[in-house]
Enzyme design. Structure first.
Site, mmCIF file in Angstrom:
data_model
loop_
_atom_site.group_PDB
_atom_site.id
_atom_site.type_symbol
_atom_site.label_atom_id
_atom_site.label_comp_id
_atom_site.label_asym_id
_atom_site.label_seq_id
_atom_site.Cartn_x
_atom_site.Cartn_y
_atom_site.Cartn_z
ATOM 1 N N ASP A 1 0.870 -1.176 0.000
ATOM 2 C CA ASP A 1 0.000 0.000 0.000
ATOM 3 C C ASP A 1 0.908 1.228 0.000
ATOM 4 O O ASP A 1 2.116 1.133 0.212
ATOM 5 C CB ASP A 1 -0.867 -0.012 1.270
ATOM 6 C CG ASP A 1 -1.774 1.211 1.372
ATOM 7 O OD1 ASP A 1 -2.294 1.669 0.341
ATOM 8 O OD2 ASP A 1 -1.951 1.741 2.493
ATOM 9 N N SER A 2 0.295 2.389 -0.182
ATOM 10 C CA SER A 2 1.045 3.633 -0.111
ATOM 11 C C SER A 2 1.500 3.909 1.328
ATOM 12 O O SER A 2 2.405 4.700 1.545
ATOM 13 C CB SER A 2 0.167 4.775 -0.586
ATOM 14 O OG SER A 2 -1.026 4.782 0.172
ATOM 15 N N TYR B 1 -0.645 8.338 -2.244
ATOM 16 C CA TYR B 1 -0.719 8.040 -3.675
ATOM 17 C C TYR B 1 -1.936 8.739 -4.296
ATOM 18 O O TYR B 1 -1.951 9.013 -5.483
ATOM 19 C CB TYR B 1 -0.868 6.533 -3.910
ATOM 20 C CG TYR B 1 0.410 5.728 -3.848
ATOM 21 C CD1 TYR B 1 1.613 6.267 -3.393
ATOM 22 C CD2 TYR B 1 0.413 4.396 -4.256
ATOM 23 C CE1 TYR B 1 2.761 5.495 -3.342
ATOM 24 C CE2 TYR B 1 1.564 3.625 -4.214
ATOM 25 C CZ TYR B 1 2.738 4.171 -3.753
ATOM 26 O OH TYR B 1 3.880 3.398 -3.699
ATOM 27 N N GLY B 2 -2.929 8.974 -3.464
ATOM 28 C CA GLY B 2 -4.205 9.509 -3.956
ATOM 29 C C GLY B 2 -4.096 10.842 -4.683
ATOM 30 O O GLY B 2 -4.960 11.190 -5.482
ATOM 31 N N CYS C 1 -4.035 -1.207 -2.164
ATOM 32 C CA CYS C 1 -4.204 0.233 -2.252
ATOM 33 C C CYS C 1 -5.114 0.481 -3.453
ATOM 34 O O CYS C 1 -4.818 0.008 -4.555
ATOM 35 C CB CYS C 1 -2.843 0.887 -2.470
ATOM 36 S SG CYS C 1 -2.926 2.643 -2.846
ATOM 37 N N GLU D 1 -5.767 9.284 9.842
ATOM 38 C CA GLU D 1 -4.383 9.176 10.316
ATOM 39 C C GLU D 1 -4.101 10.096 11.490
ATOM 40 O O GLU D 1 -3.223 9.832 12.302
ATOM 41 C CB GLU D 1 -3.409 9.450 9.166
ATOM 42 C CG GLU D 1 -3.518 8.370 8.110
ATOM 43 C CD GLU D 1 -2.296 8.253 7.233
ATOM 44 O OE1 GLU D 1 -1.482 9.177 7.217
ATOM 45 O OE2 GLU D 1 -2.177 7.209 6.566
ATOM 46 N N CYS E 1 -11.152 2.786 -0.610
ATOM 47 C CA CYS E 1 -9.858 3.210 -0.079
ATOM 48 C C CYS E 1 -9.590 2.335 1.135
ATOM 49 O O CYS E 1 -10.495 2.123 1.959
ATOM 50 C CB CYS E 1 -9.909 4.685 0.326
ATOM 51 S SG CYS E 1 -8.416 5.220 1.182
ATOM 52 N N HIS F 1 -8.059 2.811 3.782
ATOM 53 C CA HIS F 1 -8.163 3.449 5.108
ATOM 54 C C HIS F 1 -9.602 3.417 5.648
ATOM 55 O O HIS F 1 -9.815 3.474 6.852
ATOM 56 C CB HIS F 1 -7.790 4.933 5.027
ATOM 57 C CG HIS F 1 -6.330 5.215 5.082
ATOM 58 N ND1 HIS F 1 -5.464 4.843 4.093
ATOM 59 C CD2 HIS F 1 -5.582 5.870 6.015
ATOM 60 C CE1 HIS F 1 -4.244 5.258 4.407
ATOM 61 N NE2 HIS F 1 -4.288 5.879 5.564
#
Ligand code: DGL
Length: 270
Positions: free
Chosen positions: A13-14, A45-46, A76, A157, A189, A191
């Site tokens: 993933d990023s 990355y988004g 990701c 985050e 996503c 997350h």
């Protein structure tokens, strides 16, 4: 391809968001050794261009291949949306390459009779049109609408998850009229599973919230069974790498993987 059950599963993933997918895999396939790579040096990355995402993903794919992985799973959505074809071309003859979008698209095609499906994700994922395009390819009777919700990643985050700030941001995005009368919402996503409950609550539990981590883990198990690559061994020692290490990543990694882990630094670009 000459793969063996005792080879590890590579996941990337990023950053640390893909650990939601790693966690679902660990729950479903407890004997598999996982090698995780989070490209924290290049996060997010988004907001990156396709060229940049392909470049980073390609180097990570080779790193995981060199670690002997029988699977390279792109955990990701942004990378899955714009770089899957390239990565599959580069390492797909030596290992199984999986992305997190196709299993969700297949799930929808198999489980939805009709209706309107919403997708939320990063700008890279939404601007690529990957979900709409792939769903339309197999089910053009379904209406698909997509909305970029880029603030969700930094919000999660920074730990704004169960409070007024997260509720306001969730409300601001999800009240967008494009999402009116949706029957299901894809969390596009890795997350977003962290705020699944709040999103469910926002829709009064009337909209099916599709969390790709479980769907992707199921698909991986199915593929390993078909290829006779399920590892019968016990107690694997997982490895977790990041391209840039900070205490913060270590702290939030625990939230995504649901247990403390030790992140090791491996900068492939130094
Ligand atoms: N994990 C990424 C994704 O699933 C989101 C974070 C980023 O933008 O790098 O798209």
């Amino acid at each position: 391809m000459n793969l063996h059950p005792d080879q590890p599963i590579g996941i990337f993933d990023s950053g640390v968001g893909g650990l939601t997918v790693a966690h679902a895999i660990k729950q479903l396939l407890p004997n598999e050794k996982l090698i995780y790579f989070g490209d924290t040096a290049h996060l997010p990355y988004g907001d990156k261009s396709k060229d940049a995402i392909v470049h980073y993903s390609s180097d990570i794919g080779k790193f995981l291949l060199n670690k002997g992985c029988k699977v390279v799973l792109m955990a990701c959505n942004s990378a899955s949306a714009v770089a899957y074809k390239e990565i599959n071309k580069q390492v797909g003859e030596q290992t199984i390459v999986l992305n997190v979008i196709d299993p969700v698209v297949e799930y929808i095609a198999d489980n939805f009779k009709q209706g309107k499906i919403g997708v939320i994700g990063t700008k890279a994922t939404i601007n690529s049109g990957a979900y709409e395009y792939r769903i339309k390819e197999i089910r053009d009777d379904l209406k698909v609408v997509a909305l970029a919700t880029p603030l969700f990643v930094p919000m999660i985050e920074e730990g704004f998850i169960f409070d007024n700030i997260s509720n306001s941001i969730i409300q601001a995005y999800l009240s967008n009229e494009i999402l009116n009368k949706i029957n299901a919402l894809i969390l596009g996503c890795t997350h977003y599973p962290i705020i699944k409950n709040q999103i469910n609550k926002y829709f009064n539990f009337e909209v099916e919230i599709l969390d790709s981590s479980k769907i992707v883990a199921d698909k991986l198990k199915f593929l390993l069974q078909v290829e006779e690559l399920i590892n019968p061994q016990q107690q694997p020692e997982h490895e977790f790498y990041v391209s840039d290490y900070t205490q913060h990543f270590n702290k939030i990694a625990k939230m995504f993987f649901e247990e403390p882990i030790r992140l090791l630094k491996a900068n492939l670009w130094e």
